[in-house]
Design an enzyme around this catalytic site. Structure first.
Site, PDB file in Angstrom:
ATOM      1  N   HIS A  17       0.783  -1.126  -0.044  1.00 29.72           N
ATOM      2  CA  HIS A  17      -0.065  -0.032   0.010  1.00 29.72           C
ATOM      3  C   HIS A  17       1.096   1.190   0.030  1.00 29.72           C
ATOM      4  O   HIS A  17       0.557   2.200  -0.919  1.00 29.72           O
ATOM      5  CB  HIS A  17      -0.748   0.104   1.156  1.00 29.72           C
ATOM      6  N   LYS A  41     -16.244  -7.462   5.149  1.00 29.70           N
ATOM      7  CA  LYS A  41     -15.146  -8.117   4.996  1.00 29.70           C
ATOM      8  C   LYS A  41     -14.721  -8.575   6.447  1.00 29.70           C
ATOM      9  O   LYS A  41     -13.792  -9.283   6.489  1.00 29.70           O
ATOM     10  CB  LYS A  41     -14.081  -7.326   4.524  1.00 29.70           C
ATOM     11  N   ARG A  90      -1.742  -6.186  -8.079  1.00 29.23           N
ATOM     12  CA  ARG A  90      -0.305  -6.865  -7.884  1.00 29.23           C
ATOM     13  C   ARG A  90      -0.186  -8.012  -8.903  1.00 29.23           C
ATOM     14  O   ARG A  90       1.034  -8.194  -8.987  1.00 29.23           O
ATOM     15  CB  ARG A  90      -0.561  -7.676  -6.663  1.00 29.23           C
ATOM     16  N   SER A 128      -2.966  -7.501   2.527  1.00 30.04           N
ATOM     17  CA  SER A 128      -3.132  -7.482   3.995  1.00 30.04           C
ATOM     18  C   SER A 128      -3.642  -8.841   4.660  1.00 30.04           C
ATOM     19  O   SER A 128      -3.348  -9.322   5.794  1.00 30.04           O
ATOM     20  CB  SER A 128      -4.604  -6.623   4.550  1.00 30.04           C
TER      21      SER A 128
END
Length: 160
Positions: A17, A41, A90, A128
């Site tokens: 990030h 989430k 990514r 994460s």
């Protein structure tokens, strides 16, 4: 002034990030890191802690701010009068989802543009969820997250 918004859950903020924020800051005068509530989430950290982690991680970066938001990102972007959204990619697997989200956002507000940025190769695998998984089993996440937020992570996992 060229302003962009970089949304995410940031549960927790990672070096990936941070890499994207730094790249975005080279392109824009100001970057607003928008921390999503994202209750669906089931984030590990509450919204206040996630905002605080981002604040401490970006403390020495000029032109970068952080705010929480809930609801549609497009509505938050309109409220802030920000017409450019940053999304990190990514891997190829991210592209299809991010492209779909970009089109969905554009269908809600035709003035929003999405800019896709890739982290450097050394940060391309970091997410994460990878950080949380490693930390859960007592692994070292020091190379995956900003040093200043490591105490937040350690406080959540007693086995570290």
């Amino acid at each position: 002034m060229r302003v962009a918004i970089y949304p995410g859950t940031f549960d927790p903020i990672t070096n990936g990030h941070m890499d994207v924020i730094k790249r975005a800051r080279k392109l824009f005068d100001k970057v607003l890191v928008a921390v999503a509530l994202s209750e669906e989430k089931r984030p590990l950290f509450d919204i206040q802690t996630r905002v605080q982690m981002v604040k401490v991680a970006i403390a020495d970066m000029d032109g970068v701010d952080v705010e929480p938001f809930d609801g549609l990102l497009v509505n938050f972007s309109k409220l802030k009068d920000i017409r450019v959204m940053i999304r990190g990619l990514r891997a190829v697997s991210d592209f299809e989802f991010e492209l779909q989200m970009g089109y969905a956002n554009a269908s809600l507000w035709n003035e929003i543009e999405t800019v896709y940025l890739m982290p450097s190769l050394k940060n391309a695998f970091i997410s994460s969820s990878v950080v949380r998984s490693i930390a859960k089993y007592g692994g070292d996440v020091g190379h995956l997250v900003p040093e200043i937020i490591q105490p937040y992570i350690k406080s959540r996992f007693t086995c570290m």
